[in-house]
Design a protein around this motif. Structure first.
Motif, short mmCIF file in Angstrom:
data_model
loop_
_atom_site.label_atom_id
_atom_site.label_comp_id
_atom_site.label_asym_id
_atom_site.label_seq_id
_atom_site.Cartn_x
_atom_site.Cartn_y
_atom_site.Cartn_z
N VAL A 137 40.02 65.86 32.38
CA VAL A 137 40.65 65.14 33.49
C VAL A 137 39.89 65.41 34.79
O VAL A 137 39.63 64.48 35.57
N LEU A 138 39.53 66.66 35.02
CA LEU A 138 38.79 66.99 36.25
C LEU A 138 37.43 66.30 36.26
O LEU A 138 36.98 65.81 37.31
N HIS A 139 36.77 66.26 35.10
CA HIS A 139 35.51 65.52 34.99
C HIS A 139 35.71 64.07 35.43
O HIS A 139 34.94 63.53 36.24
N ARG A 140 36.72 63.45 34.85
CA ARG A 140 36.93 62.02 35.10
C ARG A 140 37.35 61.75 36.54
O ARG A 140 36.95 60.74 37.13
N LEU A 141 38.14 62.63 37.12
CA LEU A 141 38.51 62.46 38.52
C LEU A 141 37.27 62.50 39.42
O LEU A 141 37.15 61.75 40.38
N ALA A 142 36.35 63.39 39.08
CA ALA A 142 35.15 63.55 39.90
C ALA A 142 34.25 62.33 39.81
O ALA A 142 33.50 62.04 40.75
N GLN A 143 34.30 61.58 38.71
CA GLN A 143 33.41 60.44 38.53
C GLN A 143 33.60 59.38 39.60
O GLN A 143 32.65 58.81 40.10
N GLY A 144 34.85 59.09 39.92
CA GLY A 144 35.09 58.01 40.88
C GLY A 144 35.66 58.49 42.20
O GLY A 144 36.29 57.73 42.93
N ILE A 145 35.41 59.74 42.54
CA ILE A 145 36.11 60.34 43.68
C ILE A 145 35.63 59.80 45.02
O ILE A 145 36.39 59.77 45.99
N ARG A 146 34.39 59.33 45.09
CA ARG A 146 33.87 58.91 46.40
C ARG A 146 34.62 57.72 46.97
O ARG A 146 34.62 57.49 48.18
N GLN A 147 35.25 56.93 46.10
CA GLN A 147 35.93 55.73 46.59
C GLN A 147 37.41 55.98 46.90
O GLN A 147 38.11 55.05 47.29
N GLN A 148 37.89 57.22 46.71
CA GLN A 148 39.31 57.52 46.93
C GLN A 148 39.47 58.58 48.02
O GLN A 148 38.60 59.43 48.20
N PRO A 149 40.60 58.56 48.73
CA PRO A 149 40.88 59.64 49.69
C PRO A 149 41.39 60.88 48.95
O PRO A 149 42.54 61.28 49.08
N LEU A 150 40.51 61.45 48.14
CA LEU A 150 40.88 62.55 47.27
C LEU A 150 39.91 63.71 47.46
O LEU A 150 38.70 63.53 47.40
N LEU A 151 40.45 64.88 47.69
CA LEU A 151 39.66 66.10 47.76
C LEU A 151 39.95 66.92 46.51
O LEU A 151 41.09 67.31 46.27
N LEU A 152 38.93 67.16 45.72
CA LEU A 152 39.05 67.97 44.51
C LEU A 152 38.36 69.31 44.75
O LEU A 152 37.16 69.35 45.05
N VAL A 153 39.12 70.39 44.67
CA VAL A 153 38.57 71.73 44.88
C VAL A 153 38.87 72.56 43.63
O VAL A 153 40.03 72.67 43.22
N VAL A 154 37.84 73.11 43.04
CA VAL A 154 38.03 74.00 41.90
C VAL A 154 37.35 75.34 42.19
O VAL A 154 36.27 75.38 42.79
N ALA A 155 38.00 76.39 41.77
CA ALA A 155 37.45 77.73 41.96
C ALA A 155 37.27 78.38 40.59
O ALA A 155 38.13 78.25 39.71
N ALA A 156 36.15 79.06 40.41
CA ALA A 156 35.85 79.69 39.13
C ALA A 156 35.10 80.99 39.36
O ALA A 156 34.37 81.14 40.34
N ARG A 157 35.29 81.91 38.43
CA ARG A 157 34.46 83.10 38.45
C ARG A 157 33.02 82.71 38.18
O ARG A 157 32.75 81.70 37.52
N THR A 158 32.12 83.51 38.65
CA THR A 158 30.71 83.13 38.63
C THR A 158 30.22 82.80 37.24
O THR A 158 29.51 81.82 37.04
#
Length: 958
Positions: free
Chosen positions: A158-179
């Motif tokens: 789902v996160l992959h797919r959200l990122a694909q079209g994110i530039r056209q939406q008022p959406l900020l996706l922030v993910v945090a992960a250990r190195t």
């Protein structure tokens, strides 16, 4: 004075905080963004996410926040469900928009009857993406996900797919992960986000000056040299610094001297050598019983329910509650208002790891048993039981009763748990047959049809029944072994206890397998028996399958009228709904028939319904529906729309192998437009699978045009003509006759009169049997190009090599061009041939007009290669472009938009979401997303908001 646990402080992260603010404002203004926060445990990732959430909240954004949990990695959509407030439990707090998604996550829809998690997970993914699309259209959204290194695979997708079209939406996706990512899925997500230009915020250890500032804020005074030296061992890790300072304070080794915090002389006591040790020492204030309670609570998960914990541990609720209160006071736990959680995962990990493995295992098993007795959600129970060891009879009984729900909600938990239960049972145990059946279904849901087949065949050595054979048939089908699926069906039909309705469903499923195997006579018998037996027991599913099979068989014979009528009968039979495990789609079949009958408007609507149906049910025919829509757009001249459909079809599940056809259609457009790059887009040879046999003609067609573009029309004809000669079954002539315009032209150019005559004869026979506008026009074009040759009229330039002698066909060719109205490419091809014939007949003015018509048609399609070929052929006959035809569409600006893109842009300006636009235009959400991306690129805009402004300005200037 006590440092305690500080509220979030943003020390030494000024650059990151500034970037947080910029990204939040960018998303709030309409242009989406992605941020990836990386760093070691305790480095401040969660604190930075706090900053994101605070900034986005101040900007009026909808803030969706959650975190992945290591104990839920096998639970589908656990991470994204937490973020969206759509937990899969019975008390989901989903609002109206999210209610369907919540039901899907709980496995409450009809998809529970499916035999594959791929169906369910795809449908849930599409529903989540649609929900996010609607929310983003209503206002800016921030989706913040912590600890993504533990995210379950469906949430990662789902996160992959959200990122694909994110530039056209008022959406900020922030993910945090250990190195260091802990799974390939998460590592792939990190690579994908980085490749798409995500802002990567790597948190490094704090410099000395920042550490000094942090200590000063914790103690409310500066630190002296000795204290600073001790704190330096934290290596700039903010959490470690905090824990060290707290440990020093609690051990009374910090004193105040002239307003400076300094260590006293009592520094002989050993200090925590690691962050984990520092955290563990926070427990020193508790009595042994209190430490045990917290350690055991840590084993059970990040959230704590006092009542459940009391039941699992067998401790009085008062004792447990007192311990939890003291843990809150010590900064180990946080009360969120809804539940108690450990302040940081490192705290929970440190406490849990303090217990021996055997104790942790026994505790998890006990928790599973207690939760099962209390009626807790099945996935929570299974998580704990799986961490235990041997299952007792009572627990096995629970698993038998709850297996259906567990398989739908969490197949990755169900498979190992079912295997463990079977290993604990005697083979003759009454529960064993049910568990073996559940295991086969769970393996199918877990996406392992080979293992499911093996488990089913093993179970059949001792068990029988139709249900097990139905699953075995599905396992063979999903591996592409349709012949074995038919054998399983035949075996099942010999069962004496099989009801007429069950027999009808086996027959109907077998009919489709036989159709794809091109065993049409056997398929006919199976389909008719499905209808007969289904009607005998009023089994609508069997009747619907039978009629659908008969529709496919009539289609294979080229009788599109009967095929369409039978598809409608199947739809009528299925009026109560289609079971997902039937793998049936009457909507796609109906749309296919309407397409072949040239009833494009009706086909458009039917195929849009097919797309929606397959998206909602995770159906296997989604890629087929996209392929059919692409074919229709190639015919009616909307090639950019066809490419959007192709892109959507390639970006999803494809169990029936539609990819070869989709890629071949994209290649056909690229070749005709002169943009094909063979070294990057090489077409693979058609294989023997369903997709290869069904779409092999498209691949050959593209290869032939490519050879012609390389100045080898003879080889192109020799490559493509055998496709027509051998056409049968899935790629029979009634379906592939669209290649005939190019075939007839090639045959005429190289002077192959025999093949030209054969084309004319065979296409006329097809048109006579069941005429349609396109088929009649094709037969007319082929006959015109096969007319007996005559000597060409004298020409000062002579007859160029490769030009055919003139025939009596010019007027017939002009009629063919008119007959192709609505098929822009074919009308232009016929006009090109008319221009050649007119020029050879000495009718130069008419030839120039026909050439202009052809070039205008090619220009509308941007078919530059076709246009260049037509001009070259006529130039050799002494005819040059007359009246200027329609010029190619510009590449940028409003004039560059297709009609579809213009309509989409207007609806974007109206504030409609992609799902709303899709419903109004008979498109899919993915296709609309592709169109919006194209609009942004052509208008050089960065967001939907800017599209709305541009539309408004354009209207006001008009």
């Amino acid at each position: 004075m006590s440092p305690g646990v500080p509220s979030p402080v943003f020390v030494g992260r000024q650059a990151e905080i500034q970037r947080v603010s910029e990204l939040a404002r960018q998303a709030a203004s309409g242009r989406g963004a992605v941020a990836l926060v990386e760093g070691e445990p305790g480095i401040g990732k969660t604190t930075l996410l706090d900053a994101f959430a605070m900034t986005c909240g101040r900007l009026g954004m909808r803030v969706l926040r959650g975190a992945a949990e290591d104990l839920e990695q096998r639970l589908p959509f656990a991470t994204i469900g937490t973020c969206l407030g759509l937990r899969a439990g019975p008390h989901s707090n989903a609002d109206g928009d999210g209610a369907r998604v919540a039901r899907l996550l709980r496995g409450e829809d009809a998809l529970g009857q499916s035999v594959s998690a791929a169906n369910h997970e795809f449908a849930a993914t599409e529903a989540i993406l649609e929900l996010m699309d609607r929310w983003s259209t209503a206002g800016p959204v921030a989706l913040i996900v912590d600890d993504v290194q533990w995210a379950d695979p469906p949430s990662v997708l789902v996160l992959h797919r959200l990122a694909q079209g994110i530039r056209q939406q008022p959406l900020l996706l922030v993910v945090a992960a250990r190195t260091a990512a802990e799974s390939e899925a998460v590592a792939g997500l990190v690579r994908g986000l980085t490749a798409r230009g995500a802002d990567v915020l790597r948190l490094e250890p704090l410099p000395e000056t920042a550490v000094a500032t942090l200590v000063e804020r914790l103690l409310e005074m500066p630190a002296g040299p000795a204290l600073s030296g001790l704190v330096a061992r934290a290596g700039g890790n903010p959490m470690y610094v905090t824990e060290l300072v707290d440990a020093l304070y609690r051990e009374s080794v910090i004193a105040v001297e002239d307003g400076v915090a300094e260590v006293s002389g009592q520094t002989e006591a050993p200090l925590p050598g690691s962050l984990v040790e520092a955290i563990a020492r926070r427990l020193d204030f508790l009595p042994r019983q209190g430490r045990d309670i917290l350690e055991m609570a840590a084993v059970l998960g990040p959230a704590i329910d006092a009542g459940e914990l009391s039941a699992v541990l067998g401790s009085p609720l008062v004792t447990v509650s007192e311990t939890l209160v003291r843990a809150i006071e010590a900064g180990l736990l946080v009360d969120t208002g809804e539940q108690l959680v450990f302040r940081h995962d490192l705290i929970r990990e440190a406490l849990a790891e303090h217990l021996p493995e055997t104790v942790r295992t026994a505790l998890r098993l006990r928790a599973g048993q207690v939760l099962a007795a209390a009626g807790a959600p099945v996935e929570r129970v299974a998580e704990h039981l799986l961490a235990g060891t041997v299952l007792d009879p009572q627990t096995v009984g629970w698993l038998v009763q709850q297996a259906d729900a567990l398989i739908v909600r969490a197949p990755r938990l169900a498979v190992p748990l079912l295997r463990r239960a079977l290993a604990a049972l005697d083979g003759a145990d009454p529960a064993a047959p049910a568990l073996r059946l559940h295991l086969v279904r769970a393996l199918l849901w877990d996406g392992d049809p080979a293992a499911a087949e093996q488990a089913a065949r093993t179970a059949l050595l001792t068990d029988g029944g139709a249900a097990l054979r139905w699953l075995l048939m599905q396992a063979c089908f999903r591996q592409g072994r349709l012949d074995e699926a038919v054998v399983v069906s035949e075996d099942a039909l010999r069962l004496p206890e099989l009801s007429a309705g069950e027999a009808g469903r086996f027959q109907g499923f077998a009919a489709f397998c036989l159709f794809y195997l091109e065993r049409f006579d056997a398929g006919e018998l199976a389909a008719r028996l499905a209808v007969e037996e289904g009607e005998a027991e009023q089994d609508a599913q069997a009747v619907g399958l039978g009629y659908l099979g008969l529709s496919a068989l009539r289609f294979a014979e080229g009788d599109m009228v009967k095929a369409h009528a039978l598809a409608d009968r199947a739809l009528l039979a299925f009026h109560g709904g289609i079971r997902p495990d039937l793998q049936a789609d009457p909507y796609a079949m109906r749309g296919y028939c309407l397409l072949e009958l040239d009833r494009f408007d009706e086909a458009d609507e039917a195929l849009a319904t097919a797309v929606r149906h397959n998206q909602a049910t995770g159906g296997v025919y989604l890629a087929l529906a996209y392929a059919l829509r692409a074919r229709m757009r190639l015919l009616d001249g909307r090639w950019d729309d066809a490419l959007a459909e192709i892109e959507a079809g390639l970006d999803g599940p494809d169990p029936l192998g539609q990819a070869p056809g989709l890629r071949a259609m994209a290649a056909l457009v690229a070749i005709r437009r002169g943009t094909y790059q063979a070294e990057r887009e090489e077409l693979p040879e058609p294989d023997d699978g369903v997709g290869g046999r069904k779409y092999g003609y498209l691949t050959r067609w593209a290869q032939a045009l490519l050879e012609e573009s390389r100045s080898d029309p003879r080889y192109a004809l020799d490559l493509l003509y055998p496709v027509w000669e051998r056409a049968w079954g899935l790629d029979q002539r009634r379906v592939i006759y669209r290649i005939c315009a190019d075939l007839a032209r090639l045959a005429a150019v190289v002077g192959d009169h025999k093949r030209a005559l054969d084309l004319a004869t065979t296409t006329e026979a097809l048109a006579a049997k069941q005429p349609t506008r396109g088929l009649t026009a094709t037969a007319l074009l082929c006959r015109a190009l096969a007319e007996p040759a005559q000597e060409p009229a004298p020409s000062p330039r002579g007859v160029a090599e490769g030009q055919r002698p003139t025939g009596a066909a010019p007027d017939m060719l002009l009629s063919a061009a008119r007959a192709f109205e609505g098929w822009p490419l074919y009308a232009a091809l016929a006009s090109e041939e008319a221009a050649v014939a007119l020029a050879q007949a000495g009718r130069e003015a008419e030839a120039r007009d026909a050439l202009g018509t052809a070039l205008g048609g090619f220009a509308a399609l941007e078919a530059t290669w076709d246009a260049a070929r037509a001009e070259a052929r006529l130039r050799q006959l002494g005819v040059r472009r007359g009246r200027m035809g329609r010029r190619n569409r510009p590449k940028h600006g409003w004039e560059a938009l297709t009609d579809t893109e213009t309509r989409v842009a207007r609806m974007v300006a109206e504030g409609r979401s992609n799902p709303d636009i899709a419903a109004r235009m008979f498109l899919s959400r993915r296709t609309v997303q592709t169109h919006v991306s194209s609009i942004l690129a052509k208008l050089d805009l960065s967001s939907r908001v800017e599209v709305a402004i541009s539309v408004s300005k354009r209207v006001s200037d008009a």
